[in-house]
Scaffold this motif. Structure first.
Motif, PDB file in Angstrom:
ATOM      1  N   LEU A 244       0.827  -1.203   0.000  1.00 27.81           N
ATOM      2  CA  LEU A 244       0.000   0.000   0.000  1.00 27.81           C
ATOM      3  C   LEU A 244       0.862   1.255   0.000  1.00 27.81           C
ATOM      4  O   LEU A 244       1.639   1.499   0.926  1.00 27.81           O
ATOM      5  CB  LEU A 244      -0.912   0.016   1.235  1.00 27.81           C
TER       6      LEU A 244
ATOM      7  N   VAL B 194      -1.919   0.923  -4.913  1.00 27.88           N
ATOM      8  CA  VAL B 194      -1.576  -0.368  -4.329  1.00 27.88           C
ATOM      9  C   VAL B 194      -0.902  -1.216  -5.415  1.00 27.88           C
ATOM     10  O   VAL B 194      -1.191  -1.078  -6.603  1.00 27.88           O
ATOM     11  CB  VAL B 194      -2.808  -1.102  -3.760  1.00 27.88           C
TER      12      VAL B 194
ATOM     13  N   ALA C  14      -8.986  -2.215  -2.332  1.00 27.37           N
ATOM     14  CA  ALA C  14      -8.357  -0.966  -2.758  1.00 27.37           C
ATOM     15  C   ALA C  14      -9.397   0.109  -3.065  1.00 27.37           C
ATOM     16  O   ALA C  14      -9.266   1.266  -2.640  1.00 27.37           O
ATOM     17  CB  ALA C  14      -7.473  -1.220  -3.979  1.00 27.37           C
TER      18      ALA C  14
ATOM     19  N   PHE D  51      -4.557   0.728  -9.071  1.00 24.32           N
ATOM     20  CA  PHE D  51      -4.168  -0.649  -8.770  1.00 24.32           C
ATOM     21  C   PHE D  51      -3.093  -1.052  -9.772  1.00 24.32           C
ATOM     22  O   PHE D  51      -3.341  -1.099 -10.971  1.00 24.32           O
ATOM     23  CB  PHE D  51      -5.374  -1.580  -8.871  1.00 24.32           C
TER      24      PHE D  51
END
Length: 331
Positions: free
Chosen positions: A210, A215, A243, A251
């Motif tokens: 993270l 992420v 997320a 992502f």
């Protein structure tokens, strides 16, 4: 490193600390300051392979490290300092970055990372997926698969799947100590997920790092004998939903070669390719040479043969030998 818009989870101090703790390679992190304020950072690892030339790498075992700086001038100064340090150590310098560095030479990879822009909730994310993909996500749940998310308590289950999957792929596995070091160093900035079959057997597992807005999934594995149950789809959806529901904006699915299977898998979620930039910069007067990785990046008969032989090793043997080799493969 958390505030910089081009920053990644790999550039946090946690990655370098884990490399040092698990594998013993020394960190060489360069900082630039202006009036007492940090205006640039260059994370490097002094990566030494027996009988081979030493390298300062930013960063090993991941897609991207590189320089984070408030200006090109600061970035250039950090690179110059790194090259001085490399020359003093008799080392080469290798940079893997998500940002182009025009002053570092020519980009030496066609690899990309696949990145998905996230909506504000998992509900909206699910609604935006194609119906076939939504069905593939829901099927494991209908079939009784379950998923748990945590941190260090799930490492044993993760590593069991990870090690078996890497052996089946014909690739040496990282040591369990490396995974434990990553989990320890990232603390609250890491999640581990584990998917179980209806009878409780671990079938898929992954790790999520993270950053402030992004992420990154460095490792995800599923066992081939459970492919019919689609545990991998449930694993990725769990991470994506987490997320989106926790306010992350992007992502990062990780590195792929355009057109290959992993690229297509990531593309189906809506991820788009972003070029990676890998450099082997030279100080003034030094002759350039192509990057030479211990792990080839393209298919070859020798590599395919080595992978086939490795996949036939007994699991215990692969798990003992693998980490002793993997330590020295920087990619």
């Amino acid at each position: 490193m958390l505030a910089h818009p081009a920053g990644t989870a790999y550039q946090l101090f946690a990655w370098g600390k884990a490399v040092e703790q698990a594998y013993g390679f020394r960190r060489v992190y360069l900082l630039a300051e202006d009036s007492g304020k940090v205006c640039g950072v260059f994370p490097l690892i002094d990566f030494r392979v027996p009988l081979l030339r030493k390298r300062l790498i930013s960063l090993p075992y991941c897609d991207a490290g590189g320089i984070l700086a408030d200006s090109d001038a600061v970035a250039h100064a950090l690179l110059d300092e790194a090259l001085v340090s490399a020359r003093e150590k008799g080392s080469d310098c290798l940079i893997r970055s998500v940002c182009p560095l025009s002053f570092a030479g020519n980009n030496q990879t066609e690899k990309v990372r696949m990145v998905l822009e996230l909506p504000e909730s998992s509900e909206r994310l699910l609604a935006g997926l194609k119906s076939k993909l939504r069905s593939q996500i829901k099927k494991p749940v209908r079939d009784g698969l379950t998923v748990s998310m945590g941190t260090g308590e799930l490492v044993p289950g993760f590593y069991q799947i990870f090690a078996e999957n890497m052996r089946d792929l014909g690739s040496p596995v990282h040591s369990r100590r490396w995974i434990e070091a990553i989990v320890e160093m990232y603390g609250e900035r890491i999640r581990v997920a584990l998917v179980h079959t209806p009878d409780g057997t671990p079938a898929a597992a992954g790790i999520l790092l993270l950053h402030s807005t992004t992420v990154t999934i460095p490792w995800a594995s599923s066992l081939r004998r459970f492919n019919r149950l689609n545990p991998n789809m449930l694993l990725y959806w769990t991470f994506l939903a987490f997320a989106a529901d926790n306010g992350f904006k992007r992502f990062d699915f990780g590195r792929s070669t355009p057109g290959e299977g992993t690229w297509l898998f990531k593309q189906q979620w809506g991820a788009v390719p972003q070029r990676l930039f890998w450099y082997e910069p030279k100080a003034a007067g030094e002759e350039s040479s192509p990057i030479k990785e211990m792990e080839p990046t393209g298919p070859s008969k020798n590599r395919q043969l080595a992978a086939a032989l490795w996949s036939r090793l007994p699991e215990a043997g692969a798990n003992w030998l693998g980490p002793r080799i993997r330590k020295y493969i920087s990619l």
